[in-house]
Design a protein around this motif. Structure first.
Motif, PDB file in Angstrom:
ATOM      1  N   PRO A   1      -9.910   5.343  12.977  1.00 20.21           N
ATOM      2  CA  PRO A   1      -9.481   3.952  13.200  1.00 20.21           C
ATOM      3  C   PRO A   1      -8.593   3.430  12.079  1.00 20.21           C
ATOM      4  O   PRO A   1      -7.699   2.612  12.299  1.00 20.21           O
ATOM      5  N   LEU A   2      -8.841   3.972  10.884  1.00 21.07           N
ATOM      6  CA  LEU A   2      -8.064   3.563   9.720  1.00 21.07           C
ATOM      7  C   LEU A   2      -6.576   3.757   9.946  1.00 21.07           C
ATOM      8  O   LEU A   2      -5.759   2.892   9.610  1.00 21.07           O
ATOM      9  N   PHE A   3      -6.206   4.888  10.533  1.00 22.76           N
ATOM     10  CA  PHE A   3      -4.787   5.186  10.666  1.00 22.76           C
ATOM     11  C   PHE A   3      -4.141   4.326  11.737  1.00 22.76           C
ATOM     12  O   PHE A   3      -2.971   3.993  11.638  1.00 22.76           O
ATOM     13  N   VAL A   4      -4.942   3.962  12.752  1.00 24.61           N
ATOM     14  CA  VAL A   4      -4.387   3.049  13.752  1.00 24.61           C
ATOM     15  C   VAL A   4      -4.144   1.695  13.110  1.00 24.61           C
ATOM     16  O   VAL A   4      -3.104   1.055  13.333  1.00 24.61           O
ATOM     17  N   SER A   5      -5.104   1.255  12.262  1.00 25.98           N
ATOM     18  CA  SER A   5      -4.886  -0.054  11.634  1.00 25.98           C
ATOM     19  C   SER A   5      -3.722   0.009  10.657  1.00 25.98           C
ATOM     20  O   SER A   5      -2.982  -0.970  10.506  1.00 25.98           O
ATOM     21  N   VAL A   6      -3.520   1.159  10.029  1.00 28.17           N
ATOM     22  CA  VAL A   6      -2.350   1.313   9.156  1.00 28.17           C
ATOM     23  C   VAL A   6      -1.065   1.181   9.965  1.00 28.17           C
ATOM     24  O   VAL A   6      -0.105   0.526   9.541  1.00 28.17           O
ATOM     25  N   ALA A   7      -1.074   1.802  11.157  1.00 31.16           N
ATOM     26  CA  ALA A   7       0.124   1.717  12.002  1.00 31.16           C
ATOM     27  C   ALA A   7       0.412   0.268  12.367  1.00 31.16           C
ATOM     28  O   ALA A   7       1.575  -0.169  12.354  1.00 31.16           O
ATOM     29  N   VAL A   8      -0.649  -0.502  12.653  1.00 28.20           N
ATOM     30  CA  VAL A   8      -0.450  -1.913  12.998  1.00 28.20           C
ATOM     31  C   VAL A   8       0.147  -2.674  11.811  1.00 28.20           C
ATOM     32  O   VAL A   8       1.086  -3.461  11.954  1.00 28.20           O
ATOM     33  N   ILE A   9      -0.410  -2.397  10.615  1.00 31.25           N
ATOM     34  CA  ILE A   9       0.122  -3.056   9.418  1.00 31.25           C
ATOM     35  C   ILE A   9       1.596  -2.712   9.242  1.00 31.25           C
ATOM     36  O   ILE A   9       2.423  -3.574   8.925  1.00 31.25           O
ATOM     37  N   ALA A  10       1.927  -1.446   9.476  1.00 25.31           N
ATOM     38  CA  ALA A  10       3.308  -1.020   9.302  1.00 25.31           C
ATOM     39  C   ALA A  10       4.235  -1.742  10.266  1.00 25.31           C
ATOM     40  O   ALA A  10       5.385  -2.046   9.927  1.00 25.31           O
ATOM     41  N   VAL A  11       3.732  -2.021  11.496  1.00 28.61           N
ATOM     42  CA  VAL A  11       4.565  -2.745  12.461  1.00 28.61           C
ATOM     43  C   VAL A  11       4.925  -4.121  11.908  1.00 28.61           C
ATOM     44  O   VAL A  11       6.051  -4.586  12.024  1.00 28.61           O
ATOM     45  N   TYR A  12       3.960  -4.780  11.264  1.00 29.52           N
ATOM     46  CA  TYR A  12       4.212  -6.118  10.722  1.00 29.52           C
ATOM     47  C   TYR A  12       5.077  -6.079   9.462  1.00 29.52           C
ATOM     48  O   TYR A  12       6.038  -6.827   9.328  1.00 29.52           O
ATOM     49  N   THR A  13       4.706  -5.216   8.538  1.00 31.20           N
ATOM     50  CA  THR A  13       5.322  -5.309   7.211  1.00 31.20           C
ATOM     51  C   THR A  13       6.532  -4.399   7.027  1.00 31.20           C
ATOM     52  O   THR A  13       7.234  -4.523   6.036  1.00 31.20           O
ATOM     53  N   HIS A  14       6.746  -3.453   7.930  1.00 33.58           N
ATOM     54  CA  HIS A  14       7.843  -2.491   7.836  1.00 33.58           C
ATOM     55  C   HIS A  14       7.779  -1.629   6.589  1.00 33.58           C
ATOM     56  O   HIS A  14       8.778  -1.067   6.169  1.00 33.58           O
ATOM     57  N   SER A  15       6.650  -1.579   5.988  1.00 30.00           N
ATOM     58  CA  SER A  15       6.522  -0.723   4.813  1.00 30.00           C
ATOM     59  C   SER A  15       5.065  -0.385   4.634  1.00 30.00           C
ATOM     60  O   SER A  15       4.186  -1.093   5.117  1.00 30.00           O
TER      61      SER A  15
ATOM     62  N   GLN B   1       2.640 -10.694   2.487  1.00 35.09           N
ATOM     63  CA  GLN B   1       1.579 -11.693   2.668  1.00 35.09           C
ATOM     64  C   GLN B   1       1.841 -12.960   1.880  1.00 35.09           C
ATOM     65  O   GLN B   1       1.392 -14.037   2.262  1.00 35.09           O
ATOM     66  N   GLN B   2       2.566 -12.836   0.769  1.00 43.43           N
ATOM     67  CA  GLN B   2       2.922 -14.046   0.023  1.00 43.43           C
ATOM     68  C   GLN B   2       3.813 -14.956   0.864  1.00 43.43           C
ATOM     69  O   GLN B   2       3.742 -16.170   0.775  1.00 43.43           O
ATOM     70  N   VAL B   3       4.648 -14.320   1.699  1.00 45.96           N
ATOM     71  CA  VAL B   3       5.574 -15.107   2.525  1.00 45.96           C
ATOM     72  C   VAL B   3       4.896 -15.585   3.804  1.00 45.96           C
ATOM     73  O   VAL B   3       4.978 -16.751   4.173  1.00 45.96           O
ATOM     74  N   HIS B   4       4.215 -14.646   4.495  1.00 43.98           N
ATOM     75  CA  HIS B   4       3.733 -14.929   5.842  1.00 43.98           C
ATOM     76  C   HIS B   4       2.256 -15.285   5.928  1.00 43.98           C
ATOM     77  O   HIS B   4       1.737 -15.501   7.017  1.00 43.98           O
ATOM     78  N   GLY B   5       1.546 -15.312   4.831  1.00 45.72           N
ATOM     79  CA  GLY B   5       0.107 -15.568   4.891  1.00 45.72           C
ATOM     80  C   GLY B   5      -0.659 -14.262   5.035  1.00 45.72           C
ATOM     81  O   GLY B   5      -0.073 -13.227   5.356  1.00 45.72           O
ATOM     82  N   PRO B   6      -1.982 -14.309   4.792  1.00 44.49           N
ATOM     83  CA  PRO B   6      -2.752 -13.066   4.765  1.00 44.49           C
ATOM     84  C   PRO B   6      -2.803 -12.353   6.108  1.00 44.49           C
ATOM     85  O   PRO B   6      -2.863 -12.981   7.169  1.00 44.49           O
ATOM     86  N   LEU B   7      -2.772 -11.033   6.038  1.00 44.14           N
ATOM     87  CA  LEU B   7      -2.853 -10.203   7.248  1.00 44.14           C
ATOM     88  C   LEU B   7      -4.224 -10.309   7.910  1.00 44.14           C
ATOM     89  O   LEU B   7      -4.365  -9.969   9.077  1.00 44.14           O
ATOM     90  N   LEU B   8      -5.209 -10.771   7.143  1.00 41.30           N
ATOM     91  CA  LEU B   8      -6.552 -10.937   7.711  1.00 41.30           C
ATOM     92  C   LEU B   8      -6.495 -11.844   8.937  1.00 41.30           C
ATOM     93  O   LEU B   8      -7.207 -11.634   9.912  1.00 41.30           O
ATOM     94  N   ILE B   9      -5.609 -12.856   8.881  1.00 43.94           N
ATOM     95  CA  ILE B   9      -5.476 -13.772  10.012  1.00 43.94           C
ATOM     96  C   ILE B   9      -4.502 -13.207  11.036  1.00 43.94           C
ATOM     97  O   ILE B   9      -4.757 -13.229  12.233  1.00 43.94           O
ATOM     98  N   ILE B  10      -3.391 -12.648  10.539  1.00 45.38           N
ATOM     99  CA  ILE B  10      -2.356 -12.163  11.461  1.00 45.38           C
ATOM    100  C   ILE B  10      -2.862 -10.965  12.264  1.00 45.38           C
ATOM    101  O   ILE B  10      -2.654 -10.874  13.465  1.00 45.38           O
ATOM    102  N   ALA B  11      -3.514 -10.050  11.582  1.00 46.83           N
ATOM    103  CA  ALA B  11      -3.946  -8.811  12.246  1.00 46.83           C
ATOM    104  C   ALA B  11      -5.444  -8.649  12.082  1.00 46.83           C
ATOM    105  O   ALA B  11      -5.921  -7.707  11.443  1.00 46.83           O
ATOM    106  N   PHE B  12      -6.208  -9.567  12.635  1.00 45.58           N
ATOM    107  CA  PHE B  12      -7.652  -9.567  12.417  1.00 45.58           C
ATOM    108  C   PHE B  12      -8.337  -8.286  12.916  1.00 45.58           C
ATOM    109  O   PHE B  12      -9.162  -7.716  12.202  1.00 45.58           O
ATOM    110  N   PRO B  13      -7.998  -7.772  14.129  1.00 47.36           N
ATOM    111  CA  PRO B  13      -8.674  -6.542  14.571  1.00 47.36           C
ATOM    112  C   PRO B  13      -8.452  -5.369  13.627  1.00 47.36           C
ATOM    113  O   PRO B  13      -9.362  -4.561  13.418  1.00 47.36           O
ATOM    114  N   ALA B  14      -7.257  -5.281  13.025  1.00 40.26           N
ATOM    115  CA  ALA B  14      -7.015  -4.190  12.071  1.00 40.26           C
ATOM    116  C   ALA B  14      -7.941  -4.315  10.876  1.00 40.26           C
ATOM    117  O   ALA B  14      -8.473  -3.314  10.374  1.00 40.26           O
TER     118      ALA B  14
END
Lengths: 67, 147, 282, 219
Positions: C126-140, C150-163
């Motif tokens: 599951p870790l790698f799927v959540s990494v893929a999701v993070i990569a979709v958002y952050t492009h890195s 996250q400094q710009v867009h707010g924490p990923l905890l809210i944006i990508a909660f399932p990850a």
């Protein structure tokens, strides 16, 4: 291994760790080099430190196989 | 419970091949549904055969080719790509330079035949393929000898 | 740099102690003091040690060195803001350490622990799927770039909660006394560490301390964003409290069931990743 | 979409039409494979203790020298194949190394005199054999759609997008080499004595999985 050897390994490892950290702080070596040195030296230092505290004088034993 | 039932199937290694076959089947069905995939024309084998090309796979006989136009990824790294002797081992290269009768890939090592199939375009692959064959042979012979 | 490493180790051990204490309190036991794990490490390091007669000596010792070494590497990648993929790779390879500990001694209990750790080979997917999701958002996948995002867009905890949930589950699977810690079940005596006693166990404790520190810090860095040191420590303590509640209130699963649940979580995460891929970045 | 997943290539080695490259990610994986291969090279197998249930008797399993030699050879071959898969910069080359890892994994436990382990190894071998189909099919689709098998070219993002099905096939092929949910046989193979060699089985499939995660994120 003799205790003196272990103690020597410990001091050598500790020296590498400290020197690498100091050199990194002075900006002489970059972080990856410092990290690479520490990754090799730190485990050896820790285990040899423990080993020189209480090295066993006996040989091996059979493992635990239940009661 | 459904979880317990699934884990009962998963934990038995006799079901393994069936499970994997099922997974492959699902993936291949998905693949067929997605079928019209774009095709990059810049390939080793064009879709229409040029019967005059030296790369024609249905060409039997004729004079051996010396230099062919193969689309390679890094032409600067492989100037001899396509030549029969392009990826010889140093020893085979030496033999091929000494005599005309030895040192072509087919006779020099088992990977040579695969070399021919790959049209000598890819370096490390041929070595790995020959190694796979060798490993498989080693296992088979060990098991055969030990009964 | 060495000072940070040692401090991180001790703080990680302290976190494990807090974890243990909270679990005990939830279960109405007094529990050991929170510095118990540090004392444990020191206690083991003062014990007479040898290598079992049946063991393969090089692997028996080498695996302890590797265990500390890989987590030291993970710590420096965290410090330098390197690729999160490397940290997760190291996290996955911690399994090999468990195999090495279990199998190298020749003891049947160690072997069972090692086999169990192969069985739990699903826990990190599951870790790698959540990494893929993070990569979709952050492009890195660089930690520094993720924190900048996250400094710009707010924490990923809210944006990508399932990850975040998936990664939480993966960390949970590595905590002692948790629902997925099948390699440390009581019926296996001490599981893979049965035969590693004395200084070898002390080395393993150091590895555990460092591992806990790195994992929690990575979770905070990836899903909350850059934090100053005091807030980082507070966040880690908060996280370990949540983990302790999760561990104390759930029973340990049978080995194969734990794998099945992790696979189902992976399937859910794949669905979520597909939705993210289609909705966020069509 | 995402540039340079495993970091910037630090060093590129030219191997004819294929490149071998080292990024911080692949170098970490490579060094781990190397470390364990060296461990295999220098360590002797342990004497596994077996308890006879129903009594309090126990005995140790001895590994004969010829068996040890063969298994050590296979474990080293497995380590080399894993190292190759870690650093190769070519998709087809990666699939070949993966296939080789599958074969050597069977070889590592093929010499073990335990019916249970051999049964598991047989089942594992069948799956590893079948796994080469999606593996090579995936590589073939990569070549057909993008016209390139080079990971460095795929990384640049100038080629056509890789279809999801090719990535899925590559993934399934590697998962078939012993990752969950097809881990049952591998877990049973672990009961074989000879710890340093048996560990290579698990190490290789974990490392392959880690590498394929990087590969499917490219392009």
């Amino acid at each position: 291994m003799k205790r003196t050897t272990v103690v020597r390994i410990f001091w050598a490892g500790a020296a590498v760790c400290v020197v690498a950290s100091v050199l990194f702080f002075m900006g002489i070596i970059p972080l990856p080099v410092c990290a690479a040195l520490l990754i090799v030296a730190f485990p050896v230092t820790v285990l040899s430190l423990f080993f020189c505290w209480m090295a066993g004088e006996f040989g091996g034993d059979i493992p635990f196989i239940g009661y | 419970m459904i979880i317990r039932r699934i884990s009962h199937i998963l934990c038995n290694y006799d079901n393994l091949t069936r499970l994997f076959a099922g997974a492959c089947l699902l993936l291949f069905i998905a693949g067929i549904l997605l079928l019209p995939l774009p095709y990059s024309e810049k390939q080793l084998y064009p879709k229409t055969f040029d019967r005059n090309s030296s790369l024609d796979p249905y060409d039997r006989g004729g004079p051996p080719f010396t230099q062919v136009t193969i689309v390679s990824q890094y032409p600067e790294n492989s100037p001899t790509a396509g030549l029969v002797t392009s990826y010889l081992t140093p020893f085979s290269l030496f033999l091929s330079q000494v005599t005309l009768h030895l040192g072509t890939t087919i006779v020099s090592h088992p990977g040579g035949i695969i070399d021919e199939i790959l049209y000598n375009t890819r370096g490390l692959d041929t070595v790995v393929e020959a190694t796979i064959l060798f490993i498989a042979f080693a296992i088979a012979s060990y098991i055969y000898r030990k009964g | 740099m060495i000072a940070e490493l040692i401090l991180a180790t001790f703080f990680g051990l302290l976190l494990l102690g807090i974890h243990r204490k909270i679990i005990a309190r939830i279960q109405r036991r007094p529990g050991p003091p929170i510095w118990q794990e540090i004392l444990h490490m020191l206690k083991f390091s003062f014990k007479t040690t040898w290598i079992p007669k049946t063991a393969t000596p090089v692997l028996f010792v080498g695996v302890v060195l590797i265990a500390i070494g890989i987590w030291t590497a993970a710590f420096y990648i965290l410090v330098s803001g390197g690729s999160i993929l490397v940290i997760l790779g190291i996290y996955m390879l911690h399994k090999i350490v468990e195999h090495g500990f279990g199998l190298s001694s020749g003891s049947p209990y160690g072997k069972y622990g090692g086999v169990r750790s192969v069985i739990s080979a699903a826990s990190e997917i599951p870790l790698f799927v959540s990494v893929a999701v993070i990569a979709v958002y952050t492009h890195s996948l660089d930690l520094s770039a993720i924190m900048q995002y996250q400094q710009v867009h707010g924490p990923l905890l809210i944006i990508a909660f399932p990850a975040a949930c998936a990664m939480f589950l993966v960390i949970l699977s590595k905590m002692p006394f948790g629902p997925f810690s099948i390699v440390e079940a009581k019926e296996l005596v001490s599981g893979y560490k049965t035969e590693h006693f004395g200084i070898w166990r002390a080395g393993l404790e150091i590895c555990n301390g460092l591992k806990t520190f790195v994992l929690l810090a990575v979770f905070l860095a990836v899903f909350i964003g850059p934090l100053s040191l005091p807030w980082l420590l507070v966040g880690m303590i908060l996280l370990i409290v949540i983990l302790a509640f999760a561990c104390a209130l759930t029973p340990m699963m049978s080995p194969f069931d734990s794998v099945t649940i992790q696979m189902l979580v992976t399937a859910l995460m794949l669905v979520y990743a597909a939705i993210v891929l289609l909705v966020v970045h069509p | 979409m995402i540039n340079l997943i495993g970091g910037v290539p630090l060093y590129v080695l030219e191997f004819g039409d294929e490149l071998v490259y080292f990024t911080p990610y692949t170098i970490t994986l490579f060094l781990l494979a190397l470390t364990f291969t060296v461990l295999v090279l220098i360590s002797r197998p342990e004497k596994q203790v077996d308890i006879a249930f129903g009594g309090d008797a126990y005995r140790t399993k001895e590994i004969s020298v010829s068996e040890m030699r063969f298994r050590r050879f296979m474990a080293i071959a497995c380590g080399l194949a894993t190292m190759g898969a870690m650093v190769t910069g070519d998709i087809f080359n990666f699939t070949l190394f993966t296939a080789m890892v599958g074969i050597t994994n069977v070889g590592i436990v093929a010499a073990v005199k335990s019916l249970h382990v051999q049964d598991a190894a047989y089942q594992y071998g069948l799956v590893a054999l079948a796994a080469t189909v999606p593996l090579f099919a995936g590589a073939a689709i990569y070549a057909a759609v993008t016209g390139s098998l080079s990971m460095i070219e795929l990384m640049k993002g100038t080629l056509p997008a890789v279809p999801l099905i090719a990535k899925g096939m590559l993934m399934l092929g590697v998962i078939g080499e012993g990752m969950a949910p097809f881990y049952a046989a591998k877990a049973e193979m672990f009961r074989a004595p000879g710890a340093p060699y048996v560990i290579m089985c698990s190490l290789s499939s974990l490392l392959l999985f880690l590498r394929v995660v990087e590969i499917v994120m490219l392009g």
